[in-house]
Design an enzyme around this catalytic site. Structure first.
Site, PDB file in Angstrom:
ATOM      1  N   CYS A   2       0.873  -1.374  -0.040  1.00  0.00           N
ATOM      2  CA  CYS A   2      -0.246   0.019   0.181  1.00  0.00           C
ATOM      3  C   CYS A   2       0.919   1.379   0.212  1.00  0.00           C
ATOM      4  O   CYS A   2       1.887   1.364   0.529  1.00  0.00           O
ATOM      5  CB  CYS A   2      -0.914  -0.002   1.576  1.00  0.00           C
ATOM      6  SG  CYS A   2      -2.076  -1.351   1.593  1.00  0.00           S
ATOM      7  N   ARG A  27       3.675  -0.121  -4.896  1.00  0.00           N
ATOM      8  CA  ARG A  27       3.411  -0.635  -3.577  1.00  0.00           C
ATOM      9  C   ARG A  27       2.160  -1.815  -3.477  1.00  0.00           C
ATOM     10  O   ARG A  27       1.895  -2.145  -2.607  1.00  0.00           O
ATOM     11  CB  ARG A  27       3.310   0.416  -2.512  1.00  0.00           C
ATOM     12  CG  ARG A  27       4.811   1.157  -2.445  1.00  0.00           C
ATOM     13  CD  ARG A  27       4.867   2.466  -1.545  1.00  0.00           C
ATOM     14  NE  ARG A  27       4.535   1.911  -0.098  1.00  0.00           N
ATOM     15  CZ  ARG A  27       5.570   1.504   0.555  1.00  0.00           C
ATOM     16  NH1 ARG A  27       6.660   1.803   0.116  1.00  0.00           N
ATOM     17  NH2 ARG A  27       5.369   1.168   1.864  1.00  0.00           N
ATOM     18  N   GLU A 480      17.668 -17.512  -7.611  1.00  0.00           N
ATOM     19  CA  GLU A 480      17.528 -16.320  -7.846  1.00  0.00           C
ATOM     20  C   GLU A 480      16.571 -16.348  -9.344  1.00  0.00           C
ATOM     21  O   GLU A 480      15.666 -15.745  -9.419  1.00  0.00           O
ATOM     22  CB  GLU A 480      18.487 -15.172  -7.692  1.00  0.00           C
ATOM     23  CG  GLU A 480      17.950 -13.719  -8.245  1.00  0.00           C
ATOM     24  CD  GLU A 480      17.069 -13.191  -7.528  1.00  0.00           C
ATOM     25  OE1 GLU A 480      16.591 -13.839  -6.712  1.00  0.00           O
ATOM     26  OE2 GLU A 480      16.524 -12.333  -7.842  1.00  0.00           O
ATOM     27  N   GLU A 487       7.946 -15.242 -10.560  1.00  0.00           N
ATOM     28  CA  GLU A 487       7.041 -13.867 -10.088  1.00  0.00           C
ATOM     29  C   GLU A 487       6.623 -12.920 -11.209  1.00  0.00           C
ATOM     30  O   GLU A 487       5.599 -12.413 -10.734  1.00  0.00           O
ATOM     31  CB  GLU A 487       7.947 -13.067  -9.232  1.00  0.00           C
ATOM     32  CG  GLU A 487       9.250 -12.258  -9.582  1.00  0.00           C
ATOM     33  CD  GLU A 487      10.010 -11.448  -8.427  1.00  0.00           C
ATOM     34  OE1 GLU A 487       9.097 -10.757  -7.551  1.00  0.00           O
ATOM     35  OE2 GLU A 487      11.161 -11.566  -8.588  1.00  0.00           O
TER      36      GLU A 487
HETATM   37  C1  F6R Z   1      11.587 -10.439  -5.747  1.00  0.00           C
HETATM   38  C2  F6R Z   1      11.727  -9.251  -4.575  1.00  0.00           C
HETATM   39  C3  F6R Z   1      11.466  -9.379  -3.267  1.00  0.00           C
HETATM   40  C4  F6R Z   1      12.335  -8.931  -2.208  1.00  0.00           C
HETATM   41  C5  F6R Z   1      11.911  -9.205  -0.805  1.00  0.00           C
HETATM   42  C6  F6R Z   1      12.542  -8.374   0.048  1.00  0.00           C
HETATM   43  O1  F6R Z   1      12.099  -9.694  -7.005  1.00  0.00           O
HETATM   44  O2  F6R Z   1      11.926  -8.182  -4.862  1.00  0.00           O
HETATM   45  O3  F6R Z   1      11.667 -11.090  -3.171  1.00  0.00           O
HETATM   46  O4  F6R Z   1      13.495  -8.992  -2.411  1.00  0.00           O
HETATM   47  O5  F6R Z   1      10.192  -8.879  -0.576  1.00  0.00           O
HETATM   48  O6  F6R Z   1      12.564  -7.169   0.132  1.00  0.00           O
HETATM   49  P1  F6R Z   1      13.541  -6.048   0.765  1.00  0.00           P
HETATM   50  O7  F6R Z   1      14.940  -6.381  -0.133  1.00  0.00           O
HETATM   51  O8  F6R Z   1      13.003  -4.528   0.168  1.00  0.00           O
HETATM   52  O9  F6R Z   1      13.714  -6.337   2.202  1.00  0.00           O
END
Ligand code: F6R
Length: 607
Positions: A2, A27, A480, A487
């Site tokens: 959000c 978001r 990865e 995704e």
């Molecule tokens: C996948 C992706 C998520 C983030 C995860 C952690 O492409 O972006 O898996 O890596 O939600 O997010 P951060 O790095 O912001 O803690």
């Protein structure tokens, strides 16, 4: 999860809110809405679906000099619908609230407020906040919000307006991000800086449990006890243009093409005369002498950077490393030794599970070094030391450039731990540092695989399932690669240690199944080739990724991506980009929204 915005000033509030929301749509994009106080009346406009729907609804509406708040939603409580869209109001419709986070005790509060006569129209947790503020309201909005938040359990970033206070926004936060933009005769709130960067570069990061009151002339901040707080603003030094597409079709491809630059920036920020300097984050001889193990904790893509960290720290520094998913670590009564180094990795610096894991580790006596991209984020503020990744704003929901810079940071830490522990001879250290310095340059060559990957994607996008295999660092890279593909393209995929396939998963390989095999660990090359032969013998189509000059047998690989020669240890840094490009083009072929995949959102600020 959000995005919230708020504006008070002389400009057209409709334009300001919609522009801000557009920058926050990454978001969440299940619904969007605004509440505007103009001419003494509170109006709420909202719609299910993407922001473009709200923009059409509000086409031609103008409200200069008014006050407003806006929201773009990633649904947690209640399906995406008109009723569940924010803003939510009290029964009289004179107080409106936008919220990011989760009110964990909302059922109890709802029951209590219903007994008091409140009528609820949505299934959301947020609606209780509007009724709660109404409950405590006498004639002062600030006091009502102050009283209301003492009853909230969970996380919140809130924006509140009322028609009885037509020139004021009250904002509050706990465990969800919120910045205040300080302008010239105008002030703003937002979940993230890009939403306000066009209007001001001076921002104040609200701390947990603080409340801010904004009018067009001032920003006042109060702590949880109602005491005024003096807080300097932070001057943002990156550009609004960095958060725009800049001629690319999608943010994701733009961000992939920024990788050479941001990796170089991350490296150079710590490179001094042939060495890496991490002394200011406490990675020094004293620390290395005292630690017996290292923890690396994160979620999702950032966790995969931790896995690479585990492999290379153990290899270079011979220090045991536990890599752990934050949502598991926080609830499993983990073993932390006092003074132990725990490395937290997060692009946003706001991920709820990562933040909670960091607090848990800290409570148990760990020393926290955080690898973070967003300056001023909660994790960066609460960690003992921070290594910033210099990726700039990452807008596409799927992380690409931020991951590459996280890897850069992890390699720098591994090299320093290696040198300081005495397990990495200085001549090897110098060679590796120079090798790492050269990676951004090699990345320009790696990016030239783009057209080949686009062609490969056009041949394979109708696959139902893709397997990624590799050994050692090629295996952690595959994790990865697999996440990236699933995704955004919604194709089922799995990453497997190549040697593990035969213990069960190989049963899933049938005629035409696509297997992406990375074979960049020269020591293990022949072993991986044997595994490729095993899947090939069962009908798989193979996309092989290897260094140029590798002896990949032509008969086993249907497609081969070759990458510029460097030390095996750096393979994940080079190989991840073709995997990101592969996921990107597969998704483009399928016609899905690359930057905003279904069910996801950037910055996961809920558990
Ligand atoms: C996948 C992706 C998520 C983030 C995860 C952690 O492409 O972006 O898996 O890596 O939600 O997010 P951060 O790095 O912001 O803690």
């Amino acid at each position: 999860m959000c995005g919230i915005v708020g504006y008070v000033g002389s400009k057209d509030v409709v334009t300001m809110l919609l522009n801000g929301l557009q920058k926050l749509e990454y978001r969440g994009y299940d619904s969007a809405g605004v509440a505007i106080v103009a001419n003494g009346c509170l109006e709420v406009h909202k719609t299910k679906g993407r922001l473009s729907g709200l923009c059409s609804l509000m086409d031609g509406c103008k409200a200069p000099g008014a006050v407003g708040i806006g929201h773009t939603r990633w649904a947690t409580h209640g399906e995406p619908s008109f009723e569940n869209s924010h803003p939510h109001t009290n029964c009289a419709g004179d107080i409106a609230v936008v919220h990011n986070g989760i009110i964990e005790n909302y059922m109890k509060l709802k029951k209590w407020l219903q007994d008091e006569g409140a009528v609820f129209v949505s299934e959301t947790d947020t609606e209780v906040v509007a009724h709660l503020i109404n409950h405590f309201y006498t004639d002062d909005l600030l006091s009502a919000v102050q009283a209301a938040v003492t009853h909230l359990e969970g996380s919140y970033a809130l924006g509140v307006v009322s028609e009885k206070h037509p020139d004021m926004i009250v904002a509050a936060r706990k465990d969800s991000p919120l910045v205040v933009g300080v302008g010239n005769s105008e002030n703003m709130i937002a979940s993230d800086i890009p939403a306000i960067l066009e209007y001001t570069r001076d921002v104040i990061f609200l701390e947990d449990k603080e409340i801010a009151v904004l009018d067009c002339r001032s920003v006042r901040i109060f702590d949880e006890y109602g005491k005024p707080v003096n807080r300097d603003s932070y001057h943002v030094d990156w550009d609004a243009a960095q958060a725009e597409k800049g001629g690319y079709e999608h943010f994701m491809i733009k961000e992939i093409f920024e990788e050479p630059r941001v990796m170089a920036d991350t490296f150079m920020s710590r490179y001094k005369e042939g060495m890496i300097d991490l002394s200011d984050i406490g990675i020094d001889e004293k620390l290395v002498r005292s630690i017996r193990k290292v923890g690396v904790i994160a979620c999702g893509t950032a966790f995969h950077a931790c896995m690479v960290g585990k492999y290379i720290i153990e290899r270079l520094a011979r220090i045991p490393v536990e890599a752990e998913i934050a949502s598991e670590f926080r609830y499993r009564n983990p073993l932390i030794e006092p003074g132990q180094l725990v490395i937290i990795v997060s692009q946003s610096g706001e991920t709820a599970d990562t933040l909670a894991a960091m607090r848990e580790a800290k409570k148990r006596g760990a020393k926290i070094a955080a690898i973070v991209n967003v300056v001023g984020s909660t994790i960066s503020r609460e960690a003992d030391a921070v290594l910033y990744t210099h990726a700039g704003p990452e807008i596409a929901v799927a992380s690409t450039k931020a991951y590459n810079t996280q890897l850069m940071a992890v390699y720098m830490i591994a090299l320093e731990l290696g040198r300081l522990s005495g397990n990495l001879p200085i001549e090897d250290y110098i060679r590796y540092v120079e090798g790492l310095k050269n990676i951004p340059q090699l990345m320009n060559t790696v990016l030239q695989t783009k057209d080949q990957l686009a062609r490969i994607a056009s041949r394979h996008f109708s696959q139902n399932s893709v397997f990624f295999i590799g050994r050692g660092l090629d295996y952690v890279l595959s994790m990865e690669a697999s996440l990236k593909l699933k995704e955004i393209s919604y194709i089922h995929s799995e990453a497997y240690a190549a040697g593990e396939l035969k213990h069960g998963t190989i049963a899933l390989i049938e005629d035409g199944t696509l297997v992406v095999a990375t074979a960049m660990q020269r020591r293990l090359f022949d072993k991986t080739v044997s595994n490729i032969k095993e899947v090939k013998a069962r009908g798989a189509k193979v996309l092989a990724v290897c260094f140029e000059g590798s002896d990949m047998p032509a008969e086993i690989a249907d497609e081969v991506i070759t990458l510029p020669d460097t030390d095996d240890i750096f393979a994940p840094l080079l190989a991840v980009t073709p995997m990101q490009l592969f996921a990107y083009y597969m998704t483009v072929e399928k016609g899905f929204d690359v930057d905003k995949p279904r069910n996801l959102a950037k910055s996961v600020t809920v558990e």
